[in-house]
Design a protein around this motif. Structure first.
Motif, PDB file in Angstrom:
ATOM      1  N   SER A   1       0.816  -1.208   0.000  1.00  0.00           N
ATOM      2  CA  SER A   1       0.000   0.000   0.000  1.00  0.00           C
ATOM      3  C   SER A   1       0.853   1.264   0.000  1.00  0.00           C
ATOM      4  O   SER A   1       0.466   2.283  -0.585  1.00  0.00           O
TER       5      SER A   1
ATOM      6  N   VAL B   1      -6.564  -0.397  -5.164  1.00  0.00           N
ATOM      7  CA  VAL B   1      -6.677  -0.029  -3.745  1.00  0.00           C
ATOM      8  C   VAL B   1      -8.033  -0.440  -3.187  1.00  0.00           C
ATOM      9  O   VAL B   1      -8.121  -1.055  -2.110  1.00  0.00           O
TER      10      VAL B   1
ATOM     11  N   TYR C   1     -12.189   1.075   3.600  1.00  0.00           N
ATOM     12  CA  TYR C   1     -11.549   2.251   3.008  1.00  0.00           C
ATOM     13  C   TYR C   1     -10.068   2.362   3.354  1.00  0.00           C
ATOM     14  O   TYR C   1      -9.440   3.384   3.101  1.00  0.00           O
ATOM     15  N   LEU C   2      -9.516   1.299   3.933  1.00  0.00           N
ATOM     16  CA  LEU C   2      -8.091   1.162   4.146  1.00  0.00           C
ATOM     17  C   LEU C   2      -7.614  -0.026   3.324  1.00  0.00           C
ATOM     18  O   LEU C   2      -8.354  -0.981   3.130  1.00  0.00           O
ATOM     19  N   MET C   3      -6.393   0.012   2.827  1.00  0.00           N
ATOM     20  CA  MET C   3      -5.922  -1.037   1.931  1.00  0.00           C
ATOM     21  C   MET C   3      -5.149  -2.106   2.677  1.00  0.00           C
ATOM     22  O   MET C   3      -4.371  -1.809   3.583  1.00  0.00           O
TER      23      MET C   3
ATOM     24  N   TRP D   1      -2.175  -4.165   3.347  1.00  0.00           N
ATOM     25  CA  TRP D   1      -0.860  -3.564   3.142  1.00  0.00           C
ATOM     26  C   TRP D   1       0.017  -4.256   2.116  1.00  0.00           C
ATOM     27  O   TRP D   1       0.978  -3.679   1.618  1.00  0.00           O
TER      28      TRP D   1
ATOM     29  N   ASN E   1      -3.841  -2.840   7.587  1.00  0.00           N
ATOM     30  CA  ASN E   1      -3.346  -1.715   6.799  1.00  0.00           C
ATOM     31  C   ASN E   1      -1.989  -1.244   7.292  1.00  0.00           C
ATOM     32  O   ASN E   1      -1.560  -1.587   8.389  1.00  0.00           O
TER      33      ASN E   1
ATOM     34  N   ASP F   1      -1.972   4.433   3.476  1.00  0.00           N
ATOM     35  CA  ASP F   1      -3.312   5.019   3.445  1.00  0.00           C
ATOM     36  C   ASP F   1      -3.285   6.535   3.588  1.00  0.00           C
ATOM     37  O   ASP F   1      -4.139   7.236   3.030  1.00  0.00           O
TER      38      ASP F   1
ATOM     39  N   THR G   1     -11.521   7.506   3.350  1.00  0.00           N
ATOM     40  CA  THR G   1     -10.237   7.024   3.867  1.00  0.00           C
ATOM     41  C   THR G   1      -9.762   7.869   5.039  1.00  0.00           C
ATOM     42  O   THR G   1      -9.212   7.338   6.019  1.00  0.00           O
TER      43      THR G   1
ATOM     44  N   LEU H   1      -8.888   6.380   8.662  1.00  0.00           N
ATOM     45  CA  LEU H   1      -7.605   6.617   9.335  1.00  0.00           C
ATOM     46  C   LEU H   1      -7.814   7.152  10.742  1.00  0.00           C
ATOM     47  O   LEU H   1      -7.153   6.717  11.695  1.00  0.00           O
TER      48      LEU H   1
END
Length: 471
Positions: free
Chosen positions: A154, A185, A201-203, A205, A219, A224, A253, A257
């Motif tokens: 990511s 993503v 909405y987080l990828m 990793w 993640n 991010d 995102t 976070l």
């Protein structure tokens, strides 16, 4: 906890780094960089080093009449109002090379004109872009190639999105490439994170060679953060009425976070303890952009906490050098300390200025030229003063990393990932002008295309040339 191995470009020295689980860092992939070759850049007279195997004037600084003229850094602690010109490229707000929004502080290299700097960056971008490849398991998806074993991480996706949105106007396909990166993503979310905490909405990793999730659903905060920032920039660059609503994706995102990677007091969280974190996650310019986008005061707190932690660490543990470690522990106390190892990347080097912290001058120097916040000028000045003295003003003599007392970690490979970001650290004050010029020249003459070092050279060069902008 997942670990990845990095082989620095052009060397046989290996550094291990953990990415994911909210922590992580970078370096060049061990199964990516083998014997290096060179190709001549006939447009700029530059030699570009490439891996033989798949690797993982703004107005106030450089006037049109004298595009390479230096300027003295401002001392304002708040950002002055900026005047922005209008783009002449249909559908693109900030075409590369236009320098529509002046930096409010700092200096640029004055040993190259804007046109010369832009030519270098375009050439290096063209050499770098083939590392963006199609993802076999994601129709329409692309990724910034990390290694033969893992197609991407990511962190790399964030770098790729930042670079492509900036290069729009030079690269006619920049938006299509950006959208293909975003497709990947969103196709590989951090499935181990609950939906209510922002997991969609987080990828994830890390992805395997085919593009399937390979990071156990967690993640990496740095990836991010850059992804969210790139989405805000995409909204400003192209608008949000196309295939993707960039603004909404950015807000999604940013909210994720906050929910998963931030404490209420603005401190970033790490693993295995939320009271550990990584100094290179202190992306204060991003935090300011998130505040403008959301109105959420937690991002103001994040800026203040980042400064407090960095200042505390520098003055307590590196008073003569201004160095910062990759990881900090005990961030919930009045006595934060460098990691003693094995709490973030899973390595013994986490308390040194190394594979993660070497990015800090890029992040903090960028914030200063955009805002004039002298707190981060001070952080960069301490570090850059030491680096300039240590190498005698010759970037090629920099170490690959440093203990916090300033002692060297050796010279096992070329200091590409140290020198690249240091350009931004040298931009904060006119006293560094000769060193900044040397950093620009050395980086321009030693560009590599292997993962991590490449991005840590290319993005700071974009900043140093006056081509960066924010939302």
């Amino acid at each position: 906890m997942k670990r990845r191995i990095f082989l620095q470009s052009g060397s046989a020295a290996v550094a291990t780094a953990l990415v994911g689980c909210g922590g992580g860092g970078g370096g060049s992939s061990s199964d990516a960089a083998v014997a290096a070759g060179t190709s001549a850049d006939t447009a700029t007279g530059t030699t570009v080093t490439t891996a033989s195997a798949a690797p993982t004037g703004p107005a106030n600084l450089a006037s049109p009449a004298n595009p390479a003229s230096p300027t003295t850094a401002t001392t304002s602690s708040s950002a002055p109002a900026q005047q922005q010109a209008t783009s002449t490229v249909p559908g693109i707000a900030y075409p590369f090379g236009s320098r529509l929004t002046p930096y409010v502080a700092g200096i640029l290299p004055n040993n190259a004109s804007n046109a010369q700097m832009d030519a270098k960056i375009k050439s290096f971008y063209d050499a770098w872009k083939p590392n963006i490849v199609s993802v076999p398991t994601i129709p329409g998806g692309k990724a910034l190639r990390f290694s033969s074993s893992y197609i991407t991480v990511s962190e790399g996706m964030g770098y790729g999105m930042l670079i492509t949105v900036i290069m729009a106007g030079y690269d006619a396909n920049a938006r299509a490439t950006f959208d293909a990166l975003l497709t990947t993503v969103r196709a590989r979310p951090a499935y181990g994170i609950p939906s209510g905490s922002g997991g969609p909405y987080l990828m994830d990793w890390r992805l395997d060679a085919s593009g399937n999730s390979a990071g156990d659903g967690w993640n990496a905060m740095d990836g991010d953060l850059d992804i969210a920032m790139a989405l805000l920039m995409a909204d400003k660059q192209w608008g949000s009425t196309g295939t993707w609503n960039y603004k909404q994706e950015a807000l999604n995102t940013i909210g994720a976070l906050k929910a998963w990677n931030m404490k209420a007091d603005g401190t970033t969280k790490g693993l295995p303890s939320a009271n550990n974190n990584r100094t290179s996650d202190y992306m204060v310019s991003h935090f300011r952009a998130f505040k403008r986008a959301t109105g959420d005061s937690v991002w103001d707190l994040a800026v203040d906490r980042a400064y407090w932690l960095l200042d505390n660490i520098q003055t307590t543990y590196s008073p003569n050098c201004g160095l910062m470690p990759d990881f900090i522990i005990n961030t919930n106390t009045s006595t934060p300390a460098p990691s003693q190892g094995y709490i973030g990347d899973g390595t013994s080097t986490e308390g040194y200025y190394f594979a993660n912290a070497e990015r800090n001058p890029w992040r903090l120097g960028t914030d200063f030229v955009l805002t004039g916040d002298t707190r981060f000028k001070t952080i960069c000045q301490r570090l850059t003063t030491f680096m300039q003295k240590d190498c005698g003003g010759s970037p090629g003599s920099l170490s690959i990393g440093y203990h916090l007392d300033g002692s060297s970690m050796g010279h096992s490979w070329a200091p590409t990932a140290i020198a690249g970001p240091l350009q931004c650290g040298a931009m904060v004050d006119a006293s560094f002008q000769p060193f900044l010029n040397s950093l620009w020249t050395w980086t321009s003459s030693n560009f590599v295309t292997s993962y991590y070092d490449s991005e840590l050279m290319l993005i700071p060069m974009i900043v140093a040339s006056g081509n960066w902008w924010t939302t």
